[in-house]
Design a protein around this motif. Structure first.
Motif, PDB file in Angstrom:
ATOM      1  N   GLY A 141       0.809  -1.206   0.000  1.00 48.70           N
ATOM      2  CA  GLY A 141       0.000   0.000   0.000  1.00 48.70           C
ATOM      3  C   GLY A 141       0.848   1.264   0.000  1.00 48.70           C
ATOM      4  O   GLY A 141       0.548   2.234  -0.707  1.00 48.70           O
ATOM      5  N   LYS A 156      -3.772  -4.148  -0.055  1.00 44.92           N
ATOM      6  CA  LYS A 156      -4.486  -5.049   0.860  1.00 44.92           C
ATOM      7  C   LYS A 156      -5.247  -6.190   0.162  1.00 44.92           C
ATOM      8  O   LYS A 156      -4.662  -7.210  -0.122  1.00 44.92           O
ATOM      9  CB  LYS A 156      -5.357  -4.239   1.814  1.00 44.92           C
ATOM     10  CG  LYS A 156      -4.481  -3.393   2.764  1.00 44.92           C
ATOM     11  CD  LYS A 156      -5.129  -3.044   4.073  1.00 44.92           C
ATOM     12  CE  LYS A 156      -4.121  -2.570   5.097  1.00 44.92           C
ATOM     13  NZ  LYS A 156      -3.839  -1.132   5.082  1.00 44.92           N
ATOM     14  N   VAL A 212      -6.532   1.776  -0.459  1.00 42.64           N
ATOM     15  CA  VAL A 212      -5.739   0.601  -0.066  1.00 42.64           C
ATOM     16  C   VAL A 212      -6.538  -0.302   0.873  1.00 42.64           C
ATOM     17  O   VAL A 212      -6.512  -1.526   0.748  1.00 42.64           O
ATOM     18  CB  VAL A 212      -4.409   1.043   0.584  1.00 42.64           C
ATOM     19  CG1 VAL A 212      -3.702  -0.140   1.236  1.00 42.64           C
ATOM     20  CG2 VAL A 212      -3.494   1.690  -0.463  1.00 42.64           C
TER      21      VAL A 212
HETATM   22  C1  PLP Z   1      -2.659  -0.268   5.042  1.00 43.47           C
HETATM   23  C2  PLP Z   1      -2.782   1.043   4.381  1.00 43.47           C
HETATM   24  C3  PLP Z   1      -1.705   1.630   3.671  1.00 43.47           C
HETATM   25  C4  PLP Z   1      -0.316   1.037   3.667  1.00 43.47           C
HETATM   26  O1  PLP Z   1      -0.270  -0.245   3.167  1.00 43.47           O
HETATM   27  P1  PLP Z   1       1.045  -1.165   3.398  1.00 43.47           P
HETATM   28  O2  PLP Z   1       0.781  -2.339   2.531  1.00 43.47           O
HETATM   29  O3  PLP Z   1       1.105  -1.477   4.859  1.00 43.47           O
HETATM   30  O4  PLP Z   1       2.220  -0.375   2.965  1.00 43.47           O
HETATM   31  C5  PLP Z   1      -1.942   2.812   3.017  1.00 43.47           C
HETATM   32  N1  PLP Z   1      -3.144   3.397   3.034  1.00 43.47           N
HETATM   33  C6  PLP Z   1      -4.195   2.886   3.708  1.00 43.47           C
HETATM   34  C7  PLP Z   1      -5.514   3.577   3.678  1.00 43.47           C
HETATM   35  C8  PLP Z   1      -4.049   1.692   4.422  1.00 43.47           C
HETATM   36  O5  PLP Z   1      -5.065   1.199   5.115  1.00 43.47           O
END
Ligand code: PLP
Length: 392
Positions: free
Chosen positions: A96, A243, A216
């Motif tokens: 993400g 995700k 994400v």
């Molecule tokens: C989890 C998340 C991220 C970051 O994702 P990672 O895979 O941990 O780097 C970014 N934005 C939102 C809204 C998230 O929930």
């Protein structure tokens, strides 16, 4: 002595050996209902047979191939995401944070390529979470994640989430883009107020800015439609996904319109692993399932049932649960002042239900999208029990 695994997480003392659908199994034979889905990742549950088949088939043929060459499964997944969204083009990455990093770089590059390099700042929101790289903690702007890591990456301004006039006031001749989550996740599951995304779209159009959505967490079917912004009727220019996208296989993506992506020419951005054959086999398998007719209808029906059960429990235990909020299967239970969310998460875990804490004293209920009525009943029975125990 520092543990071999760097101690950057607060972990519960439990480990799982096997997963099947909504269930996780410990090595000593305990079975837990997984309503956290690895923080909204295992959108189709654990070891979904179609995903297992797609990945094992791919694993026996070709795992990795660099982006120096064509990757047919990547082309296919990109086309499917384009067909299912506002976007014309997709960049693949592995998380993400990387997806959001690409969104940020693309917004800056867009204006630079358009001959307006002075427009490079991005207005984001208080309470936002966009990842843990230096740029994305600066984009999130949360003091607890920035502390100790030196000067912030410059170029991010912050305004209260949901406040259109504050957003307008923060925009200057240096602003390139507006960046928001259609539903803020980490801060405690806060959906955009009615009309907010529409207002941001109008503002971006009026002032010639790019609108960037971080989906994400709230994307990939979480709210009962493929993307959360679909409920608003407006679309962004750029969007980050991760995700649920790989169903548990690490992958992220940055989707954009042709206009927004105008600066992203050969050599401008890259990732060694992004969109490799194994990852895109997983992504394609996830879409195979989610794009089946009736999939989202079932998600919405199950979400309605879960919501009605949760609201009922909240009404009967106001001393434990103050509020149920969110959308679809992205739900926040805000605990009453006298109850600590992490204590409730622990109590639920001891009783066999996995959930995820968030800020604002919230317990997140973010189950696989494939839950069924029996899982909902079982989870709500555990919640009821924990709420009753909490009051004693
Ligand atoms: C989890 C998340 C991220 C970051 O994702 P990672 O895979 O941990 O780097 C970014 N934005 C939102 C809204 C998230 O929930």
């Amino acid at each position: 002595m520092i543990p071999a695994v760097m101690p950057t997480y607060g972990r519960a003392d439990v480990a799982f050996e096997r997963g099947e659908g909504v269930w996780l199994y410990t090595s000593d034979g305990r079975r837990l209902l997984d309503f956290g889905a690895g923080i909204a990742v295992t959108a189709l549950g654990h070891c979904h047979p179609h995903l297992v088949a797609a990945l094992t088939e791919q694993a026996g043929r070709l795992w990795h191939c660099s982006n120096l060459y064509r990757i047919p499964a990547q082309e296919k997944l990109a086309q499917r995401l384009v067909d299912a969204s506002f976007a014309d083009s997709v960049f693949f990455c592995n998380s993400g944070a990387e997806a959001m990093e690409c969104c940020i770089k693309m917004a800056r590059k867009h204006f630079s390529a358009a001959g307006k390099p002075e427009r490079w700042r991005i207005v984001a929101c208080d309470g936002a979470f966009h990842g843990r790289t230096l740029a994305t903690i600066s984009a999130g702007g949360q003091a607890k994640m920035l502390a100790g890591f030196g000067p912030r990456v410059d170029g991010f301004d912050h305004v209260p989430y949901g406040d259109l006039s504050a957003m307008r006031a923060a925009i200057t001749g240096e602003t390139a883009a507006i960046l928001v989550e259609p539903i803020q996740g980490e801060v405690g599951v806060r959906p955009a107020p009615e009309g907010y995304l529409e207002g941001l779209r109008a503002l971006a159009d009026e002032l010639g800015l790019l609108l960037v959505f971080d989906e994400v967490q709230c994307g990939m079917g979480r709210t009962g439609r493929l993307f959360a912004h679909e409920w608003s009727g407006v679309t962004p220019d750029i969007m980050g996904l991760a995700k649920g996208l790989g169903g548990g296989f690490p992958m992220g993506a940055c989707l954009a319109t042709e206009r927004a992506a105008a600066g992203m020419t050969a050599g401008s951005h890259g990732s060694t692993f992004g969109g490799n054959p194994l990852a895109t086999a997983a992504g394609n398998a996830v879409l195979d399932v989610m794009l089946e007719p009736g999939f989202f209808k079932a998600v919405q029906a199950n979400a309605r049932l879960l919501w009605s059960r949760l609201e009922n429990i909240q009404e009967r235990h106001p001393a434990v649960l103050a509020e149920v909020r969110g959308r679809g299967l992205m739900i926040g239970l805000r605990c009453a002042v006298a109850v600590e969310n992490k204590a409730l998460v622990r109590s639920l875990l001891e009783r066999g239900l996995l959930t995820v804490p968030a800020d604002d004293n919230v317990v997140r209920i973010i189950p696989p999208l494939t839950i069924e009525k029996t899982h909902i009943e079982a989870a709500c029975a555990i919640l009821e029990e924990a709420c009753t125990a909490c009051r004693k």
